[in-house]
Design a protein around this motif. Structure first.
Motif, PDB file in Angstrom:
ATOM      1  N   THR A 269       0.842  -1.193   0.000  1.00  0.00           N
ATOM      2  CA  THR A 269       0.000   0.000   0.000  1.00  0.00           C
ATOM      3  C   THR A 269       0.875   1.240   0.000  1.00  0.00           C
ATOM      4  N   GLY A 270       0.254   2.385  -0.149  1.00  0.00           N
ATOM      5  CA  GLY A 270       0.993   3.633  -0.107  1.00  0.00           C
ATOM      6  C   GLY A 270       1.350   4.066   1.299  1.00  0.00           C
ATOM      7  N   GLU A 271       0.964   3.258   2.279  1.00  0.00           N
ATOM      8  CA  GLU A 271       1.297   3.552   3.671  1.00  0.00           C
ATOM      9  C   GLU A 271       2.502   2.709   4.089  1.00  0.00           C
ATOM     10  N   PRO A 272       3.506   3.325   4.743  1.00  0.00           N
ATOM     11  CA  PRO A 272       4.675   2.553   5.190  1.00  0.00           C
ATOM     12  C   PRO A 272       4.298   1.537   6.253  1.00  0.00           C
ATOM     13  N   ARG A 281       8.123  10.251   9.645  1.00  0.00           N
ATOM     14  CA  ARG A 281       7.375   9.492   8.646  1.00  0.00           C
ATOM     15  C   ARG A 281       8.292   9.177   7.466  1.00  0.00           C
ATOM     16  N   PRO A 282       8.311   7.924   7.014  1.00  0.00           N
ATOM     17  CA  PRO A 282       9.154   7.589   5.872  1.00  0.00           C
ATOM     18  C   PRO A 282       8.673   8.249   4.579  1.00  0.00           C
ATOM     19  N   VAL A 283       9.594   8.410   3.656  1.00  0.00           N
ATOM     20  CA  VAL A 283       9.252   8.786   2.287  1.00  0.00           C
ATOM     21  C   VAL A 283       8.662   7.559   1.612  1.00  0.00           C
ATOM     22  N   VAL A 284       7.591   7.721   0.864  1.00  0.00           N
ATOM     23  CA  VAL A 284       6.969   6.611   0.138  1.00  0.00           C
ATOM     24  C   VAL A 284       7.088   6.880  -1.358  1.00  0.00           C
ATOM     25  N   ILE A 285       7.618   5.906  -2.093  1.00  0.00           N
ATOM     26  CA  ILE A 285       7.854   6.047  -3.536  1.00  0.00           C
ATOM     27  C   ILE A 285       7.078   4.963  -4.268  1.00  0.00           C
ATOM     28  N   GLY A 286       6.327   5.350  -5.259  1.00  0.00           N
ATOM     29  CA  GLY A 286       5.605   4.366  -6.037  1.00  0.00           C
ATOM     30  C   GLY A 286       4.388   4.970  -6.709  1.00  0.00           C
ATOM     31  N   PRO A 287       3.596   4.116  -7.373  1.00  0.00           N
ATOM     32  CA  PRO A 287       3.738   2.661  -7.439  1.00  0.00           C
ATOM     33  C   PRO A 287       4.911   2.223  -8.319  1.00  0.00           C
TER      34      PRO A 287
END
Length: 397
Positions: A269-272, A281-287
């Motif tokens: 998911t887009g949630e860490p 809060r982490p950086v989230v990369i994607g999809p």
């Protein structure tokens, strides 16, 4: 020498092929490296490694049986000629540049392959669509552009058979590794962030976009083998004409990353899956693609074929294949050890000793050809840090 070629033309030997190419001495930079983009007909001697691996992959996938291939962007034709001579292929070699077409036709004759190879002088997408509409079935398609493969992906997929092989090269490492974030968004539809596992990120982005383009045509892809060199990525995919929903839903995901602590992981998911140490809060990369980037079974078969093909056993190819056999099993983004060691205030350990220590603790671990300063492991970062401290007294790798 035929007058259709440049007056300054030489013969080079590569694999089992001998081919005419523009005189390399005319296109040497101040640092002594040949600059293929300066040539009137493209030939990159440093990409021999990529062509060696391509031959190995084709020999492994087709297991000695005859196959029909499309070399969409051929340059001098060396890759397609080697596929025919060394892997048993019949096929089409194409380039839109009339000067390249002259070299391709002469090199086909030079290697006595007139009955196995056909040269075309067409725009790449137009040729791929022509093959599709005339019912020609392609077993292996190769896309090796100067830049991004995106403009060619959909057209080159169309003539593929129900189960085929696709080789894709990308030399636009800047967008794929978030160095040029504007182009990353325009070309690959991704809001990006700089990470220490840049080369793995680039291959995951490339694979996800390739899978999306394929799924629109009702193809499912499975990465078999990947490689990274200084200026390019190359990935080989099994392509099957079937409903791709299962692969897309299973392999679409995100990378979460903590720039301060270097924690990282893959998420569906887009949630860490967790917060960074210290609560950030982490950086989230994607999809992007979160499934494995290669097949252990296929890589082992490639290694077996390499042992049977002595002339391909260069130092670089051997090192690459031996590393890939272990790194392909670890589906976690690699960690740059030099950066981690700097953050925790210890010397770089002997990397082989570190890998063995992690394995003795029950974790998967491997060095990686993606970055020789990196290690891939499923051990948590605190465990990796402890293992580094234990082994940092050894001599540097």
């Amino acid at each position: 020498m035929t007058s259709r070629l440049l007056s300054k033309t030489i013969v080079v030997e590569e694999g089992l092929a001998k081919v005419y190419v523009p005189d390399l001495s005319e296109y040497i930079r101040e640092d002594g490296v040949v600059e293929p983009s300066w040539m009137p007909v493209f030939y990159n001697p440093s990409a021999k490694f990529s062509r060696d691996v391509t031959v190995l992959v084709a020999k492994t996938y087709f297991s000695g049986r005859e196959f029909f291939f499309l070399d969409l962007l051929s340059g001098t034709g060396v890759r397609g000629i080697r596929l025919s001579l060394e892997a048993g292929g019949l096929g089409v070699l194409n380039d839109v540049d009339p000067r390249a077409y002259d070299y391709i036709t002469e090199n086909i004759k030079f290697n006595k392959l007139d009955d196995r190879l056909t040269a075309f002088n067409m725009e790449a997408n137009a040729l791929a669509n022509l093959l599709t509409f005339t019912g020609v079935v392609v077993d292996y398609a190769d896309v090796d552009p100067y830049g991004s493969p995106i403009p060619f992906l959909e057209s080159v997929l169309k003539p593929l058979g129900k189960k085929a092989l696709l080789g894709v090269t990308a030399t636009d490492k800047g967008p794929l590794t978030c160095v040029n974030k504007e182009k990353t968004l325009k070309r690959y539809w991704l809001e990006c962030h700089s990470v220490d596992f840049a080369n793995e990120l680039g291959i995951r982005v490339l694979t996800y976009v390739t899978a999306l383009r394929a799924s629109a045509l009702n193809y499912a892809i499975t990465p078999l083998l990947y490689l990274s060199k200084a200026h390019y990525y190359r990935v080989f995919y099994l392509v099957e004409r079937r409903n791709p929903y299962e692969e897309i839903s299973r392999c679409k995901g995100y990378v979460w990353y903590c720039p301060d602590t270097l924690e990282r992981g893959l998420s569906k998911t887009g949630e860490p899956d967790s917060s960074c140490k210290g609560g950030r809060r982490p950086v989230v990369i994607g999809p992007l693609w979160v499934c494995p980037l290669g097949s252990k079974e296929f890589v082992d078969r490639v290694a077996g074929n390499l042992e049977k093909t002595p002339y391909l056993k260069s130092r670089d190819v051997l090192k690459y294949v031996n590393l890939l056999k272990s790194e392909v099993e670890v589906n976690v983004p690699y960690v740059r050890l030099d950066l981690l060691c700097k953050r925790v205030g210890v010397n770089m350990p002997n990397m082989d000793s570190l890998v063995e220590r992690l394995r003795s603790m029950g974790f998967k671990a491997s060095r990686t050809h993606l970055d020789y300063r990196g290690v891939k492991t499923d051990a948590p970062l605190d465990v990796l840090t402890s293992a580094i401290r234990e082994t940092s007294g050894a001599s540097s790798s």
